[in-house]
Motif scaffolding. Structure first.
Motif, short mmCIF file in Angstrom:
data_model
loop_
_atom_site.label_atom_id
_atom_site.label_comp_id
_atom_site.label_asym_id
_atom_site.label_seq_id
_atom_site.Cartn_x
_atom_site.Cartn_y
_atom_site.Cartn_z
N MET A 34 1.14 127.12 62.47
CA MET A 34 0.03 126.76 61.59
C MET A 34 -0.17 127.90 60.62
O MET A 34 -0.12 129.06 61.02
N GLY A 35 -0.35 127.56 59.36
CA GLY A 35 -0.46 128.64 58.40
C GLY A 35 -0.88 128.18 57.03
O GLY A 35 -1.39 127.08 56.84
N TRP A 36 -0.64 129.07 56.07
CA TRP A 36 -1.08 128.87 54.70
C TRP A 36 0.07 129.08 53.72
O TRP A 36 0.87 130.02 53.87
N TYR A 37 0.11 128.21 52.74
CA TYR A 37 1.01 128.34 51.61
C TYR A 37 0.16 128.26 50.35
O TYR A 37 -0.97 127.80 50.39
N ARG A 38 0.71 128.71 49.24
CA ARG A 38 -0.05 128.62 47.99
C ARG A 38 0.86 128.22 46.85
O ARG A 38 2.07 128.45 46.89
N GLN A 39 0.23 127.63 45.85
CA GLN A 39 0.97 127.23 44.65
C GLN A 39 0.15 127.58 43.44
O GLN A 39 -0.95 127.03 43.23
N ALA A 40 0.66 128.50 42.66
CA ALA A 40 0.03 128.85 41.40
C ALA A 40 0.53 127.92 40.30
O ALA A 40 1.56 127.26 40.46
N GLU A 41 -0.19 127.89 39.22
CA GLU A 41 0.17 127.00 38.12
C GLU A 41 1.58 127.31 37.62
O GLU A 41 1.93 128.48 37.41
N LYS A 42 2.38 126.29 37.50
CA LYS A 42 3.75 126.38 36.99
C LYS A 42 4.67 127.18 37.90
O LYS A 42 5.73 127.64 37.46
N LYS A 86 -6.15 140.08 44.13
CA LYS A 86 -5.65 140.39 42.79
C LYS A 86 -5.59 139.11 41.97
O LYS A 86 -5.49 138.01 42.53
N PRO A 87 -5.63 139.23 40.65
CA PRO A 87 -5.54 138.02 39.81
C PRO A 87 -4.30 137.18 40.13
O PRO A 87 -4.37 135.94 40.05
N GLU A 88 -3.22 137.82 40.51
CA GLU A 88 -2.00 137.06 40.82
C GLU A 88 -2.11 136.29 42.14
O GLU A 88 -1.20 135.52 42.48
N ASP A 89 -3.19 136.48 42.89
CA ASP A 89 -3.42 135.67 44.08
C ASP A 89 -4.06 134.32 43.73
O ASP A 89 -4.23 133.46 44.61
N THR A 90 -4.42 134.14 42.48
CA THR A 90 -5.02 132.87 42.04
C THR A 90 -4.03 131.73 42.25
O THR A 90 -2.89 131.78 41.77
N ALA A 91 -4.47 130.71 43.00
CA ALA A 91 -3.60 129.59 43.34
C ALA A 91 -4.40 128.57 44.13
O ALA A 91 -5.53 128.83 44.54
N VAL A 92 -3.78 127.43 44.35
CA VAL A 92 -4.29 126.47 45.33
C VAL A 92 -3.65 126.81 46.66
O VAL A 92 -2.41 126.89 46.75
N TYR A 93 -4.46 127.02 47.68
CA TYR A 93 -3.99 127.39 49.01
C TYR A 93 -4.00 126.16 49.90
O TYR A 93 -5.02 125.48 50.03
N TYR A 94 -2.86 125.90 50.53
CA TYR A 94 -2.70 124.72 51.37
C TYR A 94 -2.49 125.14 52.81
O TYR A 94 -1.64 125.98 53.13
N GLN A 114 -8.88 125.83 46.15
CA GLN A 114 -8.66 126.69 44.98
C GLN A 114 -9.23 128.08 45.23
O GLN A 114 -10.40 128.22 45.63
N VAL A 115 -8.40 129.07 45.00
CA VAL A 115 -8.85 130.47 45.02
C VAL A 115 -8.58 131.04 43.63
O VAL A 115 -7.45 131.02 43.15
N THR A 116 -9.63 131.54 43.01
CA THR A 116 -9.52 132.12 41.68
C THR A 116 -10.00 133.56 41.73
O THR A 116 -11.14 133.81 42.15
N VAL A 117 -9.14 134.47 41.30
CA VAL A 117 -9.48 135.90 41.28
C VAL A 117 -9.58 136.31 39.82
O VAL A 117 -8.57 136.38 39.11
N SER A 118 -10.79 136.59 39.39
CA SER A 118 -11.01 136.89 37.97
C SER A 118 -12.30 137.67 37.80
O SER A 118 -13.26 137.47 38.55
#
Length: 119
Positions: A34-42, A86-94, A114-118
């Protein structure tokens, strides 16, 4: 029917922290991982962290030392503690669950948070 319910996403400033939770419901015979994956835009979906049935865990290179995955004793809920974001952690986490139910191996996903770092 097995379902995953995620919570804890949101907006945070760089250097801040968030905790994601993923609760599994349904009749599950065996948890494999069980865990987490993420997908950033593009970008493609990538591993963030996963915990296996034996207790060992694996992390994506970009989050090592900053994120920690844990689970409750009943394997019903998995948590992802994210520090020094960090801003680069911004993504949808699944959330992802791999296990055995209804007599077959399954691989199922949560709806995404959605996780947004800004600043």
């Amino acid at each position: 029917q097995v379902q995953l319910a995620e919570s804890g996403g949101g907006l945070v400033q760089p250097g801040g922290s968030l905790t994601l939770s993923c609760a599994a419901s349904g009749s599950i015979s065996r948890f494999n991982a069980m865990g987490w994956y993420r997908q950033a835009e593009k970008k493609e979906r990538e591993l963030v962290a996963v915990v296996f049935s034996g207790g060992q865990s694996r992390y994506g290179d970009s989050v090592k030392g900053r994120f920690t995955i844990s689970r409750d004793s009943g394997w019903n809920t998995v948590y992802l503690q994210m520090n020094n974001l960090k801003p680069e952690d911004t993504a949808v986490y699944y959330c992802n669950l791999r296990g055995l139910w209804l007599g077959e191996e399954h691989d199922t996903w949560g709806q995404g948070s959605q996780v947004t770092v800004s600043s």
